[in-house]
Design a protein around this motif. Structure first.
Motif, PDB file in Angstrom:
ATOM      1  N   THR A  85      35.837  89.969  37.566  1.00 47.55           N
ATOM      2  CA  THR A  85      35.323  88.759  38.216  1.00 47.55           C
ATOM      3  C   THR A  85      35.096  87.654  37.193  1.00 47.55           C
ATOM      4  O   THR A  85      35.464  86.488  37.420  1.00 47.55           O
TER       5      THR A  85
ATOM      6  N   THR B 168      27.273  86.468  39.783  1.00 43.07           N
ATOM      7  CA  THR B 168      27.269  87.924  39.840  1.00 43.07           C
ATOM      8  C   THR B 168      26.193  88.429  38.895  1.00 43.07           C
ATOM      9  O   THR B 168      25.378  87.658  38.385  1.00 43.07           O
TER      10      THR B 168
ATOM     11  N   ASP C  37      25.413  91.355  35.534  1.00 49.44           N
ATOM     12  CA  ASP C  37      26.195  92.011  34.483  1.00 49.44           C
ATOM     13  C   ASP C  37      26.511  93.467  34.794  1.00 49.44           C
ATOM     14  O   ASP C  37      27.496  94.014  34.304  1.00 49.44           O
TER      15      ASP C  37
ATOM     16  N   THR D 202      35.896  94.653  39.454  1.00 48.20           N
ATOM     17  CA  THR D 202      34.700  94.856  38.649  1.00 48.20           C
ATOM     18  C   THR D 202      34.087  93.529  38.220  1.00 48.20           C
ATOM     19  O   THR D 202      34.705  92.461  38.358  1.00 48.20           O
ATOM     20  N   VAL D 203      32.890  93.621  37.658  1.00 45.40           N
ATOM     21  CA  VAL D 203      32.242  92.418  37.137  1.00 45.40           C
ATOM     22  C   VAL D 203      33.095  91.785  36.049  1.00 45.40           C
ATOM     23  O   VAL D 203      33.261  90.557  36.003  1.00 45.40           O
TER      24      VAL D 203
ATOM     25  N   VAL E 169      26.796  95.924  38.281  1.00 45.42           N
ATOM     26  CA  VAL E 169      26.737  96.012  39.741  1.00 45.42           C
ATOM     27  C   VAL E 169      27.249  97.379  40.174  1.00 45.42           C
ATOM     28  O   VAL E 169      28.378  97.751  39.847  1.00 45.42           O
TER      29      VAL E 169
ATOM     30  N   TYR F 270      24.325  90.080  43.423  1.00 43.53           N
ATOM     31  CA  TYR F 270      25.009  91.245  43.985  1.00 43.53           C
ATOM     32  C   TYR F 270      25.776  90.904  45.262  1.00 43.53           C
ATOM     33  O   TYR F 270      26.890  91.392  45.477  1.00 43.53           O
TER      34      TYR F 270
ATOM     35  N   GLN G 117      29.005  89.296  44.458  1.00 45.98           N
ATOM     36  CA  GLN G 117      30.007  90.242  43.980  1.00 45.98           C
ATOM     37  C   GLN G 117      30.663  90.977  45.139  1.00 45.98           C
ATOM     38  O   GLN G 117      31.865  91.229  45.129  1.00 45.98           O
TER      39      GLN G 117
END
Length: 440
Positions: A85, A57, A59, A81-82, A61, A415, A418
């Motif tokens: 994740t 992913t 940091d 969310t990141v 997005v 991206y 993600q």
């Protein structure tokens, strides 16, 4: 003919499909879940991503990092969310590290670490390889809607369960499932199994698809163009797609190759060039500089011995400077082509030709390298046909869709993964929750 029944069948066991399986299993551990993949081995795209390291992913997005409906994309991204994740991967034993670009990779620098963790987390899910889905259609029969109590607790009021779905397999067998998740991917890198057949399945179930074409794909320039002599050279540039006005603009590293251009900037701009037939691709070798600012810098140069070559040194790779100067490419057909002429001796016409070659150089792209070399697919099933709170189809009851099959494609840098994690999670959770309505 062999007929298998299950609660949830997942067509496609890539990033989105495996994620869906993991979260569906967590919500409904008693359900029979089958993940089907047409390739002989699971996770081929995961293994080749990020140069074999898997860019999990980024940091940061947001929906602006994607092409598609930004409001719709944001609804899905907000659900996972990141940070969530990163925590999820940590719970599976995969720690991630941030690189200077903002990309997040496993600390092992091995994509195999990511795939192995996903497969371990699929314990209890039946994962089948060489299992290609050829068709899907609703069945008229449905389960008894009266069974809606789990472990003695009322889950929700009984509702009509709707038809089950039957998957036809290429080996002639069939799988009937209460819920089906389409995570078949797009058409990029078809040797991994994503040959685009998922679009035909989606259409057969009432969905439409937008035009699909390669994205994040290298671009081929005119045969024997001088840029191809610089294979292996990279430069930080700004690329623009221009058709009367600037349609898209990307900054980043551009890699010159024996066939044309690649690297992050070229890959990110590729889908915009493809989507605008007849548009030109223009390169600014000095991002941040405009025609006016560069002309001003040349005119204000104090060193009387400064030349074109010395002025560019440190701003561009030496090989690129030499190639630009060779044969008068910067000022052709005017003198001073060898870069030795003092800047203050250049005529106004010479100076302006030089500047345009540096900040507005047309790159004669003739075509892209196609789906075999594309990292992702642009186009697919419109998000308007999906309930984005659940990833359920608005056209076919019992069907969920996630991942690359949808009309969403992101920039290079993690991206698209993600998007796969977020959408796969939603599809898995809600496909499993909806089983309670059937009494599973």
């Amino acid at each position: 003919m062999t007929v298998t029944t299950c609660d949830i069948a997942i067509a496609g066991a890539g990033a989105a499909g495996l994620t869906a399986a993991i979260f569906a299993r967590a919500v409904a551990p008693e359900a029979r879940i089958v993940a089907l993949d047409g390739a002989p081995k699971i996770g081929a795209k995961i293994l080749i991503s990020g140069g074999g390291r898997c860019n999990v992913t980024h940091d940061v997005v947001t929906s602006v990092d994607f092409n598609g409906n930004p409001n719709a994309i944001a609804k899905v991204l907000r659900t996972f969310t990141v940070e969530e994740t990163v925590a999820w991967f940590a719970s599976m034993g995969v720690t991630l590290k941030r690189e200077e670009t903002g990309k997040l990779f496993p600390t092992t620098d091995r994509a195999r670490t990511v795939l192995d963790a996903l497969l371990r987390a699929c314990e209890g899910v039946e994962v089948r390889t060489n299992a290609r889905v050829s068709s899907c259609h609703p069945e008229r029969e449905s389960r008894d809607p009266g069974a809606w109590v789990a472990q003695g607790t009322c889950i929700e009021p009984p509702i009509p369960p709707g038809p089950s779905l039957t998957l036809g397999m290429t080996d002639g067998s069939r799988i009937t499932a209460s819920r089906v998740i389409l995570a078949t991917g797009g058409r990029s890198v078809p040797k991994t199994g994503s040959d685009g057949h998922g679009y035909a399945i989606a259409r057969s179930l009432g969905h439409s698809t937008t035009e699909v074409f390669p994205a994040l794909v290298p671009l081929i320039v005119e045969d024997r163009h001088w840029l191809t002599t610089l294979s292996g050279t990279s430069a930080y540039v700004e690329l623009s797609v221009v058709a009367g006005k600037v349609l898209a603009r990307q900054r980043g590293s551009m890699l010159l190759t024996h066939f044309g251009i690649s690297g992050p900037a070229a890959l990110d701009i590729s889908r915009h060039w493809i989507a605008a037939p007849g548009a030109r691709l223009v390169c600014n070798f000095l991002p941040g500089e405009t025609f006016e600012s560069l002309e001003r810098a040349i005119l204000e140069e104090r060193n009387p011995r400064a030349t074109i070559g010395s002025f560019l040194r440190g701003r561009l790779p030496e090989r690129l400077i030499a190639a630009l100067l060779e044969g008068g490419r910067l000022v052709r057909p005017l003198p001073g082509a060898d870069g030795t002429s003092a800047l203050h001796k250049l005529t106004k016409d010479e100076r302006r030709r030089i500047i345009r070659s540096l900040v507005e150089l047309p790159i004669p792209v003739v075509r892209d390298r196609g789906f075999d070399y594309a990292e992702v697919t642009a186009g697919g099933v419109p998000l308007s046909e999906i309930d984005l709170a659940t990833m359920a189809s608005r056209r076919c009851e019992g069907l969920f869709l996630c991942g690359e099959i949808l009309d969403v494609d992101g920039r290079i840098g993690g991206y698209n993964f993600q998007w796969a994690w977020a959408g796969g999670r939603l599809a898995g959770i809600h496909a499993a929750r909806s089983l309670h309505r059937l009494g599973v």
